[in-house]
Design an enzyme around this catalytic site. Structure first.
Site, PDB file in Angstrom:
ATOM      1  N   ASN A  18      39.105  42.242  25.269  1.00  0.00           N
ATOM      2  CA  ASN A  18      39.119  41.578  26.579  1.00  0.00           C
ATOM      3  C   ASN A  18      38.471  40.198  26.435  1.00  0.00           C
ATOM      4  O   ASN A  18      37.308  40.093  26.046  1.00  0.00           O
ATOM      5  CB  ASN A  18      38.344  42.464  27.570  1.00  0.00           C
ATOM      6  N   HIS A  21      35.560  36.656  29.261  1.00  0.00           N
ATOM      7  CA  HIS A  21      34.330  35.865  29.312  1.00  0.00           C
ATOM      8  C   HIS A  21      34.392  34.574  28.502  1.00  0.00           C
ATOM      9  O   HIS A  21      33.495  33.740  28.612  1.00  0.00           O
ATOM     10  CB  HIS A  21      33.128  36.747  28.996  1.00  0.00           C
ATOM     11  N   HIS A  54      41.604  40.238  32.769  1.00  0.00           N
ATOM     12  CA  HIS A  54      41.499  40.691  34.164  1.00  0.00           C
ATOM     13  C   HIS A  54      41.667  39.500  35.092  1.00  0.00           C
ATOM     14  O   HIS A  54      40.822  38.604  35.113  1.00  0.00           O
ATOM     15  CB  HIS A  54      40.114  41.338  34.338  1.00  0.00           C
ATOM     16  N   ARG A  56      41.090  38.417  38.366  1.00  0.00           N
ATOM     17  CA  ARG A  56      40.370  38.861  39.563  1.00  0.00           C
ATOM     18  C   ARG A  56      40.883  38.101  40.775  1.00  0.00           C
ATOM     19  O   ARG A  56      41.385  36.981  40.659  1.00  0.00           O
ATOM     20  CB  ARG A  56      38.870  38.634  39.400  1.00  0.00           C
ATOM     21  N   ARG A  60      37.600  34.148  39.079  1.00  0.00           N
ATOM     22  CA  ARG A  60      36.336  33.616  38.558  1.00  0.00           C
ATOM     23  C   ARG A  60      36.375  33.380  37.049  1.00  0.00           C
ATOM     24  O   ARG A  60      35.616  32.603  36.529  1.00  0.00           O
ATOM     25  CB  ARG A  60      35.176  34.553  38.895  1.00  0.00           C
ATOM     26  N   HIS A  61      37.262  34.092  36.333  1.00  0.00           N
ATOM     27  CA  HIS A  61      37.402  33.781  34.906  1.00  0.00           C
ATOM     28  C   HIS A  61      38.875  33.515  34.555  1.00  0.00           C
ATOM     29  O   HIS A  61      39.288  32.376  34.515  1.00  0.00           O
ATOM     30  CB  HIS A  61      36.691  34.799  33.983  1.00  0.00           C
ATOM     31  N   GLU A  81      44.724  43.497  33.469  1.00  0.00           N
ATOM     32  CA  GLU A  81      43.837  44.270  34.338  1.00  0.00           C
ATOM     33  C   GLU A  81      43.855  43.642  35.715  1.00  0.00           C
ATOM     34  O   GLU A  81      43.775  42.407  35.828  1.00  0.00           O
ATOM     35  CB  GLU A  81      42.419  44.144  33.797  1.00  0.00           C
ATOM     36  N   THR A 112      33.362  45.445  36.773  1.00  0.00           N
ATOM     37  CA  THR A 112      33.989  46.573  37.455  1.00  0.00           C
ATOM     38  C   THR A 112      33.019  47.755  37.505  1.00  0.00           C
ATOM     39  O   THR A 112      32.717  48.347  36.477  1.00  0.00           O
ATOM     40  CB  THR A 112      35.290  46.979  36.731  1.00  0.00           C
ATOM     41  N   GLU A 162      42.259  55.128  31.794  1.00  0.00           N
ATOM     42  CA  GLU A 162      41.172  54.557  30.986  1.00  0.00           C
ATOM     43  C   GLU A 162      39.864  55.120  31.537  1.00  0.00           C
ATOM     44  O   GLU A 162      39.549  54.923  32.716  1.00  0.00           O
ATOM     45  CB  GLU A 162      41.186  53.033  31.045  1.00  0.00           C
ATOM     46  N   HIS A 205      34.404  49.875  28.785  1.00  0.00           N
ATOM     47  CA  HIS A 205      33.349  49.294  29.630  1.00  0.00           C
ATOM     48  C   HIS A 205      31.974  49.484  29.005  1.00  0.00           C
ATOM     49  O   HIS A 205      31.521  50.607  28.802  1.00  0.00           O
ATOM     50  CB  HIS A 205      33.342  49.835  31.064  1.00  0.00           C
ATOM     51  N   HIS A 228      32.868  42.158  26.836  1.00  0.00           N
ATOM     52  CA  HIS A 228      31.631  41.402  26.964  1.00  0.00           C
ATOM     53  C   HIS A 228      30.806  41.391  25.681  1.00  0.00           C
ATOM     54  O   HIS A 228      30.355  40.328  25.234  1.00  0.00           O
ATOM     55  CB  HIS A 228      30.818  41.969  28.133  1.00  0.00           C
TER      56      HIS A 228
HETATM   57  N1  PXP Z   1      38.141  48.211  30.749  1.00  0.00           N
HETATM   58  C1  PXP Z   1      38.158  47.861  32.051  1.00  0.00           C
HETATM   59  C2  PXP Z   1      39.121  48.556  32.946  1.00  0.00           C
HETATM   60  C3  PXP Z   1      37.314  46.839  32.542  1.00  0.00           C
HETATM   61  O1  PXP Z   1      37.326  46.518  33.849  1.00  0.00           O
HETATM   62  C4  PXP Z   1      36.493  46.156  31.631  1.00  0.00           C
HETATM   63  C5  PXP Z   1      35.658  45.004  32.107  1.00  0.00           C
HETATM   64  O2  PXP Z   1      36.482  43.953  32.494  1.00  0.00           O
HETATM   65  C6  PXP Z   1      36.526  46.540  30.282  1.00  0.00           C
HETATM   66  C7  PXP Z   1      37.336  47.585  29.874  1.00  0.00           C
HETATM   67  C8  PXP Z   1      35.695  45.857  29.262  1.00  0.00           C
HETATM   68  O3  PXP Z   1      34.353  46.045  29.550  1.00  0.00           O
HETATM   69  P1  PXP Z   1      33.272  45.201  28.746  1.00  0.00           P
HETATM   70  O4  PXP Z   1      33.535  43.777  29.035  1.00  0.00           O
HETATM   71  O5  PXP Z   1      31.977  45.692  29.291  1.00  0.00           O
HETATM   72  O6  PXP Z   1      33.469  45.543  27.293  1.00  0.00           O
END
Ligand code: PXP
Length: 260
Positions: A18, A21, A54, A56, A60-61, A81, A112, A162, A205, A228
């Site tokens: 992902n 960020h 994602h 949003r 924001r990103h 996402e 999230t 997920e 996550h 992240h």
């Molecule tokens: N999966 C989903 C559905 C999420 O919303 C997120 C955060 O955007 C992630 C995975 C990734 O989480 P993290 O950024 O904490 O690794």
């Protein structure tokens, strides 16, 4: 595809990276750098099997144009996402990513928090899942590791769930070993239950080099989505190296090669 042990897990678990960020940092200055699409290419070089972003509601990103460029440029699957809204489903139907992961979204949250209320939102989710599936998009629902939620996801015809690993990671990172063990057990039980329902199981996550290992040992999990921690680690080692390490840790854990 079923494995010889009866589980539906993929032989080689996939890693989706992902890159939200990278866009967070770009937007902090309002310019064009760092470019999340460039980060996506680097993640693929490091061994990512897919890229997640994602979009949003407040942008924001990731922005709409980032998502379009990701779809155009990437050779690996794009996991879009999005909050479960008509606006996002319409954009997804225009961009046609490989997959859409529907998540709960609140403006005031930093990330999230919690899984989608699949049971309460049944009526809204059903046509979204049907429309996306009809367009050839693989739909995933981001859920708490709870059997009743998985049953509702299966009833709605979602092919993928997920599992939210955030509660496990929070407890692990706080040094709450008993709490982390309980959360891990919930994820393990949910992965097995979801697999029995015929769902493909993903997880994500809060995962880091530490927390990914016990989760990656769960045989039914076919895909991890991690953001992240990897983007933070990239500051120190570069993104391709951080992704390559994560990839290796997942494979070693799955093959139990990390167990001393
Ligand atoms: N999966 C989903 C559905 C999420 O919303 C997120 C955060 O955007 C992630 C995975 C990734 O989480 P993290 O950024 O904490 O690794």
């Amino acid at each position: 595809m079923a494995e010889p042990d009866g589980s539906g897990a993929a032989r080689r678990p996939r890693l989706g990276v992902n890159i939200d960020h990278v866009a967070t940092v770009r937007n902090a200055r309002g310019g064009a750098t760092p470019d999340p699409v460039r980060a996506a290419h680097l993640a693929v070089q490091g061994g990512a099997d897919g890229v997640t972003a994602h979009l949003r509601e407040d942008r924001r990103h990731i922005r709409d144009d980032d998502m379009r460029r990701l779809k155009q440029e990437l050779a690996v699957p794009l996991n879009f996402e999005a909050g479960a809204t008509a606006e996002m489903v319409a954009i997804a139907l225009e961009i046609l990513p490989h997959a859409v992961c529907l998540v709960p979204e609140r403006r005031e949250e930093r990330t999230t928090e919690g899984g989608l209320d699949v049971i309460g939102l049944r009526r809204e989710l059903k046509p979204m899942i049907a429309d996306l599936s009809a367009a050839g998009v693989r739909v995933s629902l981001f859920v708490e590791p709870e059997p009743a939620v998985l049953e509702a996801a299966a009833e709605l015809g979602a092919p993928v769930v997920e599992l939210h690993t955030g509660a496990f990671c929070l407890r692990h990172d706080a040094g709450d070993h008993a709490g982390a063990a309980r959360e891990l057990e919930r994820i393990r039980a949910a992965a097995a239950a979801g697999d029995r329902l015929g769902l493909e199981i993903h997880a994500g996550h809060g995962l880091s080099f530490d927390t990914v290992r016990p989760v990656a040992r769960i045989p039914q999990i076919a895909e991890f989505n991690i953001g992240h921690f990897l983007i933070g680690e990239a500051i120190f080692t570069g993104l391709a190296a951080a992704v390559a390490t994560m990839r290796r840790l997942i494979l070693e854990a799955r093959e139990a090669r990390d167990v001393p």
